[in-house]
Design a protein around this motif. Structure first.
Motif, PDB file in Angstrom:
ATOM      1  N   GLU A  44      35.714  32.098  37.235  1.00  0.00           N
ATOM      2  CA  GLU A  44      35.878  32.730  35.918  1.00  0.00           C
ATOM      3  C   GLU A  44      34.608  32.515  35.124  1.00  0.00           C
ATOM      4  OE1 GLU A  44      38.698  34.191  34.911  1.00  0.00           O
ATOM      5  OE2 GLU A  44      40.021  33.575  36.576  1.00  0.00           O
ATOM      6  N   LEU A  45      34.059  33.606  34.622  1.00  0.00           N
ATOM      7  CA  LEU A  45      32.849  33.511  33.799  1.00  0.00           C
ATOM      8  C   LEU A  45      33.129  34.159  32.447  1.00  0.00           C
ATOM      9  CD1 LEU A  45      30.252  34.486  36.556  1.00  0.00           C
ATOM     10  CD2 LEU A  45      30.585  32.214  35.553  1.00  0.00           C
ATOM     11  N   PRO A  46      32.435  33.715  31.405  1.00  0.00           N
ATOM     12  CA  PRO A  46      32.688  34.279  30.076  1.00  0.00           C
ATOM     13  C   PRO A  46      32.153  35.712  29.957  1.00  0.00           C
ATOM     14  CG  PRO A  46      30.920  32.671  29.992  1.00  0.00           C
ATOM     15  CD  PRO A  46      31.457  32.629  31.382  1.00  0.00           C
ATOM     16  N   ALA A  47      32.580  36.365  28.899  1.00  0.00           N
ATOM     17  CA  ALA A  47      32.153  37.749  28.656  1.00  0.00           C
ATOM     18  C   ALA A  47      30.655  37.793  28.361  1.00  0.00           C
ATOM     19  CB  ALA A  47      32.930  38.317  27.466  1.00  0.00           C
ATOM     20  N   ILE A  48      30.032  38.904  28.749  1.00  0.00           N
ATOM     21  CA  ILE A  48      28.617  39.124  28.438  1.00  0.00           C
ATOM     22  C   ILE A  48      28.440  40.535  27.876  1.00  0.00           C
ATOM     23  CG2 ILE A  48      27.562  37.518  30.070  1.00  0.00           C
ATOM     24  CD1 ILE A  48      27.250  39.946  32.003  1.00  0.00           C
ATOM     25  N   SER A  49      27.308  40.736  27.196  1.00  0.00           N
ATOM     26  CA  SER A  49      27.059  42.023  26.540  1.00  0.00           C
ATOM     27  C   SER A  49      26.353  42.989  27.488  1.00  0.00           C
ATOM     28  CB  SER A  49      26.192  41.789  25.302  1.00  0.00           C
ATOM     29  OG  SER A  49      25.005  41.115  25.703  1.00  0.00           O
ATOM     30  N   ALA A  50      26.909  43.167  28.663  1.00  0.00           N
ATOM     31  CA  ALA A  50      26.377  44.135  29.631  1.00  0.00           C
ATOM     32  C   ALA A  50      27.519  44.486  30.567  1.00  0.00           C
ATOM     33  CB  ALA A  50      25.222  43.527  30.426  1.00  0.00           C
ATOM     34  N   GLN A  53      35.970  42.910  35.075  1.00  0.00           N
ATOM     35  CA  GLN A  53      35.303  42.593  33.820  1.00  0.00           C
ATOM     36  C   GLN A  53      36.129  43.150  32.673  1.00  0.00           C
ATOM     37  OE1 GLN A  53      31.373  44.287  33.288  1.00  0.00           O
ATOM     38  NE2 GLN A  53      30.815  42.681  31.821  1.00  0.00           N
ATOM     39  N   SER A  54      36.333  42.329  31.646  1.00  0.00           N
ATOM     40  CA  SER A  54      37.024  42.797  30.445  1.00  0.00           C
ATOM     41  C   SER A  54      36.372  42.117  29.245  1.00  0.00           C
ATOM     42  CB  SER A  54      38.509  42.424  30.504  1.00  0.00           C
ATOM     43  OG  SER A  54      38.634  41.042  30.253  1.00  0.00           O
ATOM     44  N   ASP A  55      36.876  42.409  28.057  1.00  0.00           N
ATOM     45  CA  ASP A  55      36.326  41.749  26.871  1.00  0.00           C
ATOM     46  C   ASP A  55      36.571  40.249  26.913  1.00  0.00           C
ATOM     47  OD1 ASP A  55      35.541  44.162  26.037  1.00  0.00           O
ATOM     48  OD2 ASP A  55      37.088  44.429  24.494  1.00  0.00           O
ATOM     49  N   ALA A  56      37.577  39.835  27.704  1.00  0.00           N
ATOM     50  CA  ALA A  56      37.920  38.415  27.767  1.00  0.00           C
ATOM     51  C   ALA A  56      37.002  37.652  28.709  1.00  0.00           C
ATOM     52  CB  ALA A  56      39.367  38.258  28.218  1.00  0.00           C
ATOM     53  N   GLY A  57      36.377  38.351  29.634  1.00  0.00           N
ATOM     54  CA  GLY A  57      35.505  37.637  30.566  1.00  0.00           C
ATOM     55  C   GLY A  57      35.406  38.335  31.907  1.00  0.00           C
ATOM     56  N   ILE A  58      34.856  37.605  32.869  1.00  0.00           N
ATOM     57  CA  ILE A  58      34.589  38.155  34.194  1.00  0.00           C
ATOM     58  C   ILE A  58      35.292  37.272  35.219  1.00  0.00           C
ATOM     59  CG2 ILE A  58      32.745  38.577  35.893  1.00  0.00           C
ATOM     60  CD1 ILE A  58      30.847  38.631  33.334  1.00  0.00           C
ATOM     61  N   THR A  59      35.950  37.914  36.173  1.00  0.00           N
ATOM     62  CA  THR A  59      36.499  37.156  37.296  1.00  0.00           C
ATOM     63  C   THR A  59      35.841  37.641  38.575  1.00  0.00           C
ATOM     64  OG1 THR A  59      38.627  36.969  36.187  1.00  0.00           O
ATOM     65  CG2 THR A  59      38.598  36.527  38.551  1.00  0.00           C
ATOM     66  N   LEU A  60      35.238  36.715  39.286  1.00  0.00           N
ATOM     67  CA  LEU A  60      34.675  37.035  40.594  1.00  0.00           C
ATOM     68  C   LEU A  60      35.634  36.470  41.632  1.00  0.00           C
ATOM     69  CD1 LEU A  60      30.914  36.077  40.020  1.00  0.00           C
ATOM     70  CD2 LEU A  60      32.006  38.315  39.750  1.00  0.00           C
ATOM     71  N   SER A  61      36.087  37.331  42.546  1.00  0.00           N
ATOM     72  CA  SER A  61      36.993  36.868  43.602  1.00  0.00           C
ATOM     73  C   SER A  61      36.236  36.887  44.927  1.00  0.00           C
ATOM     74  CB  SER A  61      38.214  37.779  43.704  1.00  0.00           C
ATOM     75  OG  SER A  61      38.844  37.840  42.448  1.00  0.00           O
ATOM     76  N   VAL A  62      36.088  35.713  45.461  1.00  0.00           N
ATOM     77  CA  VAL A  62      35.325  35.560  46.708  1.00  0.00           C
ATOM     78  C   VAL A  62      36.215  34.803  47.691  1.00  0.00           C
ATOM     79  CG1 VAL A  62      33.215  34.639  47.742  1.00  0.00           C
ATOM     80  CG2 VAL A  62      33.179  35.418  45.363  1.00  0.00           C
ATOM     81  N   PRO A  63      36.629  35.432  48.781  1.00  0.00           N
ATOM     82  CA  PRO A  63      37.508  34.731  49.707  1.00  0.00           C
ATOM     83  C   PRO A  63      36.813  33.513  50.330  1.00  0.00           C
ATOM     84  CG  PRO A  63      36.794  36.839  50.619  1.00  0.00           C
ATOM     85  CD  PRO A  63      36.323  36.793  49.202  1.00  0.00           C
ATOM     86  N   ALA A  64      37.588  32.509  50.670  1.00  0.00           N
ATOM     87  CA  ALA A  64      37.036  31.248  51.167  1.00  0.00           C
ATOM     88  C   ALA A  64      36.050  31.481  52.308  1.00  0.00           C
ATOM     89  CB  ALA A  64      38.171  30.322  51.599  1.00  0.00           C
ATOM     90  N   ALA A  65      36.313  32.483  53.137  1.00  0.00           N
ATOM     91  CA  ALA A  65      35.427  32.742  54.280  1.00  0.00           C
ATOM     92  C   ALA A  65      34.039  33.170  53.824  1.00  0.00           C
ATOM     93  CB  ALA A  65      36.032  33.816  55.178  1.00  0.00           C
ATOM     94  N   SER A  66      33.935  33.612  52.575  1.00  0.00           N
ATOM     95  CA  SER A  66      32.627  34.036  52.057  1.00  0.00           C
ATOM     96  C   SER A  66      31.960  32.949  51.210  1.00  0.00           C
ATOM     97  CB  SER A  66      32.793  35.302  51.201  1.00  0.00           C
ATOM     98  OG  SER A  66      33.389  36.342  51.932  1.00  0.00           O
TER      99      SER A  66
END
Ligand code: H79
Length: 563
Positions: A370-376, A393-406
């Motif tokens: 989970e990463l915070p929101a950015i202006s881009a 990505q939303s106004d609330a922040g960014i979620t990156l989903s990376v499976p364990a194998a990656s």
């Protein structure tokens, strides 16, 4: 460092305090700054090699500091007569640095012990008067220039050997009966002039320990600027300089003032050769130094201490080569990037260049980061270290989903392409509690150092190694309680006792709350800065570190609760 005599601890604290703070940009300039293009060229390099070497390498004790402590002064000052590094080959050193992906080399031309590695005309206490009789600085400068890597000089301002310098060993703590600081200052300026005139072009002058040099450092800077205007000068001249120099720690995020952390590859933080048993830091530590450094917008100067025979020991060069292999693949995420916009933490770090953000993830919460929101707006995401990523990505922040194998072993590198120059994005902290489970957690403690909020219990779970929970001096028993917000299952804890005072804890237990009772998960004795322990899974909402005995007030950088 490994053998700190207690009598020097006060001095160490005073020196380190003087050497490590980051003043605001406005405080700096008493002199013309270096050309901005030169500063940027230095920043773009991001990774350099520090070399601590000299006759002291024969003893496997620390350079400068062992004079008058582990090694009697008369013995130390005669070591140069036996210093004959017949295997020294400057091209080999340059190759080690280049194979590591390093872009500049900084050599101790003179440390606090006063011995000079070049053919100086200003003192006989130099390499030409020992058996080796080769100008090491000249050979290394030439090899760097031939190899296309920048060369800079470390030059100690303090000189506990020089008869005109007011302080002497051990550790600059003894005042000479007679001295002449003006005469010494002339000597220092003359030597730096020699180095610039005969060994340049130089990328940097790395001053150190400016004892008694306030008001004099400015003369150094003016002379350097006049001789070669594009030399960067570190902040230890006596009157500041172009860049800050956190020592043995990675600096915090700072895009307004250039900085470089100097670190040691030695497992025991030795600068000069520490002997065959000294060992090297794990690859993960070395890589994270560099990545978190770049992520904070700083450089890293990683030190080797060559052996007395002139060879960089294969343990050290081998570790550096591994860093170089990583950089050969992923260097685009380090060189010529700027730090941010996501500020570094134990979660990882980020760098940016053009319309791309490089997210370096050291840890995930399961599959997600989970990463915070950015202006881009993110237009695409790729896992450069291999594998797949999905982003939301939303106004609330960014979620990156990376499976364990990656997930990469050390640093999962994810490139985020954005719709505007990444440098325009305002830096944001990654609000995250320590430990993959503790995002909703809060902490309380039996005791906080002078009740100061800056040392509160929450500092032990804030994922920030720069802050810590501390207790009052003399505290022998204490507890730190973590409420996870809701019952959660965990099977590991990591405890980072503050490195400034490790191993105060002598006896402890980790417990969880079961109704009104505390149940012990495991017990232990000493902790230190890198303790962790796995155990069969426990489900609980509240757990604590119960310290039963400590030599002095316990203080922790982090207490992590992990799955
Ligand atoms: O050259 C390296 C160090 O020798 C030098 N700076 C880096 C680049 C340096 N000079 N002073 N200090 C660092 C700060 C003091 C460190 C000390 Fe210690 C720690 C003094 C006492 C404890 C090492 C260990 C020396 C004595 C014991």
């Amino acid at each position: 460092m490994k053998t700190a005599p207690n009598t020097y601890l006060w001095l160490a604290a005073a020196l380190l305090a003087a050497l490590t703070p980051m003043p605001a940009a406005a405080e700096a300039a008493k002199f013309p700054p270096v050309q901005p293009a030169a500063m940027q060229a230095w920043q773009d390099k991001r990774f350099g090699m520090f070399i601590h070497w000299g006759p002291v390498s024969l003893t496997a004790h620390e350079i400068g500091w062992s004079r008058g402590t582990q090694t009697p002064i008369e013995v130390y000052d005669n070591l140069y007569k036996q210093f004959n590094p017949t295997l020294f080959n400057a091209d080999e050193w340059v190759k080690v640095a280049k194979d590591a992906g390093m872009k500049y080399i900084v050599l101790t031309t003179k440390h606090h012990d006063g011995f000079c590695l070049w053919d100086t005309k200003l003192t006989d206490y130099n390499i030409m008067n020992g058996p080796f009789k080769r100008d090491v600085v000249k050979e290394l400068a030439a090899a760097c220039h031939k190899g296309g890597i920048a060369f800079g000089v470390y030059y100690s301002v303090c000189d506990w050997h020089h008869p005109d310098f007011p302080l002497t060993s051990p550790g600059g703590s003894v005042k000479r009966a007679t001295s002449d600081l003006d005469a010494y200052n002339k000597y220092l300026l003359g030597q730096i002039r020699e180095l610039i005139t005969n060994y340049g072009p130089l990328i940097t002058i790395w001053n150190d320990v400016p004892q008694m040099f306030q008001g004099r450092g400015v003369k150094t800077i003016e002379m350097v600027r006049a001789l070669q205007p594009d030399i960067t000068i570190n902040n230890r001249s006596g009157d500041g300089g172009d860049y800050e120099t956190p020592e043995q720690q990675i600096g915090g995020f700072n895009m307004t003032r250039p900085w470089e952390s100097c670190m040691t590859v030695s497992a025991h933080n030795a600068w000069a050769w520490g002997g065959a048993k000294d060992g090297v830091k794990p690859l993960a530590d070395c890589l994270k130094m560099l990545v978190s450094g770049a992520g904070g917008d700083g450089n890293v100067l990683l030190n080797v201490g060559p052996r007395p025979d002139g060879v960089i020991d294969p343990a050290q060069s081998g570790r550096l080569k591994e860093v170089g292999e990583w950089l050969a693949k992923y260097g685009e995420s380090i060189y010529a990037t700027r730090g941010g916009p996501f500020k570094p933490g134990k979660w990882g770090a980020s760098t940016r260049q053009g319309k791309r953000i490089y997210v370096h993830a050291y840890q995930f919460d399961g599959d997600s980061l989970e990463l915070p929101a950015i202006s881009a707006t993110i237009t695409a995401a790729h896992v450069l270290t291999g594998g797949t990523v999905e982003f939301q990505q939303s106004d609330a922040g960014i979620t990156l989903s990376v499976p364990a194998a990656s997930h990469a072993a050390i640093d999962t590198l994810i490139a985020l392409d954005v719709d505007r120059p990444a440098l325009d994005i305002a830096p944001v902290a990654v609000a995250r509690k320590s430990g993959s489970l503790a995002n909703g957690a809060h902490a309380t403690a039996s005791n906080v150092f002078q009740k100061q909020a800056g040392y509160g219990a929450d500092k032990a779970i804030d994922d920030d190694l720069e802050t810590r929970w501390a207790t009052d001096a003399g505290t022998r028993q204490a507890w730190l309680e973590v409420d996870l917000g809701k019952p959660q299952t965990f099977s590991k804890v990591a405890i980072h006792e503050w490195e400034g005072a490790p191993k105060r804890i002598q006896k402890f237990e980790v417990q969880f709350k079961d109704g009104a009772d505390w149940k012990t998960i495991f017990a232990g004795t000493t902790v230190g800065p890198g303790f962790n322990r796995a155990f069969p899974p426990v489900t609980a909402r509240v757990l604590r570190l119960n310290i039963l005995d400590a030599k002095d007030g316990p203080t922790l950088d982090e207490f992590e609760v992990l799955k």
